[in-house]
Enzyme design. Structure first.
Site, mmCIF file in Angstrom:
data_model
loop_
_atom_site.group_PDB
_atom_site.id
_atom_site.type_symbol
_atom_site.label_atom_id
_atom_site.label_comp_id
_atom_site.label_asym_id
_atom_site.label_seq_id
_atom_site.Cartn_x
_atom_site.Cartn_y
_atom_site.Cartn_z
ATOM 1 N N ASN A 9 1.229 -1.403 -0.060
ATOM 2 C CA ASN A 9 -0.507 0.163 0.385
ATOM 3 C C ASN A 9 0.728 1.519 0.080
ATOM 4 O O ASN A 9 1.187 1.495 0.712
ATOM 5 C CB ASN A 9 -1.143 -0.148 1.380
ATOM 6 N N LYS A 11 -0.146 4.296 -0.267
ATOM 7 C CA LYS A 11 -0.088 5.457 0.545
ATOM 8 C C LYS A 11 -0.626 6.605 -0.346
ATOM 9 O O LYS A 11 -0.173 6.378 -1.746
ATOM 10 C CB LYS A 11 -0.356 5.757 1.750
ATOM 11 N N HIS A 94 -9.027 1.154 4.984
ATOM 12 C CA HIS A 94 -8.400 1.012 5.766
ATOM 13 C C HIS A 94 -8.104 1.938 6.930
ATOM 14 O O HIS A 94 -9.259 2.750 6.871
ATOM 15 C CB HIS A 94 -6.860 1.936 4.896
ATOM 16 N N GLU A 96 -6.692 4.597 8.021
ATOM 17 C CA GLU A 96 -6.430 6.279 7.636
ATOM 18 C C GLU A 96 -7.698 6.919 6.940
ATOM 19 O O GLU A 96 -7.722 7.948 6.597
ATOM 20 C CB GLU A 96 -5.623 6.244 6.752
ATOM 21 N N GLU A 166 -5.314 -4.854 10.831
ATOM 22 C CA GLU A 166 -4.481 -3.870 10.376
ATOM 23 C C GLU A 166 -4.250 -3.654 11.810
ATOM 24 O O GLU A 166 -5.319 -2.331 12.161
ATOM 25 C CB GLU A 166 -4.023 -2.769 9.995
ATOM 26 N N GLY A 172 2.658 2.726 10.502
ATOM 27 C CA GLY A 172 3.723 3.328 10.691
ATOM 28 C C GLY A 172 4.353 3.511 12.335
ATOM 29 O O GLY A 172 4.597 4.674 12.206
ATOM 30 N N SER A 212 4.114 -1.746 10.371
ATOM 31 C CA SER A 212 5.802 -2.252 10.429
ATOM 32 C C SER A 212 5.825 -3.618 10.549
ATOM 33 O O SER A 212 6.495 -3.860 11.408
ATOM 34 C CB SER A 212 5.590 -1.592 12.136
#
Ligand code: 13P
Length: 249
Positions: A9, A11, A94, A96, A166, A172, A212
């Site tokens: 991904n 992003k 996701h 985000e 996730e 991240g 991560s």
């Protein structure tokens, strides 16, 4: 046996030229040393049709799709449009998108249905926040996320879906879930699928880990029986790192 999958991904990173270079490099590495892992890259919308032209052994995904198919929705990109670029997958839900763009389960279910209608395979993300884990609510959080989205689908549609667990606190942050934490949640998700649908469907479901994941920890994560691969953020922006993760399965 269920499919092993590693998806990158990207992003909101890379210009088209940078993206083309990265995609070419990933495709070359996979082509030179193919295995039985399905490798997917998910560049920004703007790059999809150009990147499609340089991929031969790597599949293409979008990172999101609209919850409507056509019309006056300025700035949105529909599943049908994504399909027309040659992409075959789309990431939906996701964290985000859930957090920064306030996408809720009802919207996510609409997106999943539209993706399936356009013959795109959803890579559906779920996972708890740090506060939920600290309160011991991580299992119920993920259970609720699935109950109000994927578990509303008919069997034949659910079978198409790839799930990505996730944990938000691992995305991240450099702090990955331990192999034990990943395995227990993946096993839990698989058990829920078995209870809601049946064990043929749960045995066949690919459940990816994301958060991560990097060359140094991918193998210990992927060695777990219920971890079928990874959804990779930061480390997918470097072709050699991404390919090292692919080779860790
Ligand atoms: P990182 O690998 O950068 O933690 O991101 C994970 C992710 O969000 C993939 O979708």
């Amino acid at each position: 046996m269920r499919k092993k999958i590693v998806a990158g991904n990207w992003k909101m990173n890379t210009t088209i030229d940078e993206g083309l270079q990265l995609a070419r490099e990933v495709n070359r590495l996979v082509d030179n040393d193919p295995g039985d892992v399905l490798v997917i890259v998910a560049p920004p919308f703007s790059h999809l049709s150009e990147i499609k032209k340089v991929l031969s052994v790597v599949a293409l995904s979008a990172q999101n799709c609209a919850s409507e198919n056509r019309g006056a929705f300025t700035g949105e990109v529909s599943a049908e449009m994504i399909k027309s670029t040659g992409a075959e997958y789309v990431i939906i839900g996701h964290s985000e998108r859930r957090t920064l763009f306030r996408e809720e389960d009802e919207i996510l279910l609409k997106k999943v249905k539209l993706a399936l209608e356009s013959d795109l395979i959803p890579i559906f993300c779920c996972g708890e926040k740090l506060s939920e884990r600290e309160q011991g609510k991580h299992f119920i959080t993920v259970q609720d996320q699935l109950a109000s989205t994927l578990f509303m689908l008919e069997d034949k549609n659910f079978r198409q879906i790839i799930i990505a667990y996730e944990p938000v606190w691992a995305i991240g942050t450099g702090l990955n879930a331990t192999p034990e934490q990943a395995q227990e949640m993946h096993e839990f998700i698989r058990r829920l699928i078995g209870q809601h649908f049946n064990t043929d469907i749960s045995d066949a479901a690919s459940i990816l880990y994301g958060g991560s994941c990097k060359p140094s920890n991918a193998k210990e994560l992927f060695d777990n029986p219920d971890v079928d691969g990874g959804l990779i953020g930061g480390a997918s922006l470097n072709a050699n790192d991404f390919f090292a993760i692919v080779k860790s399965i």
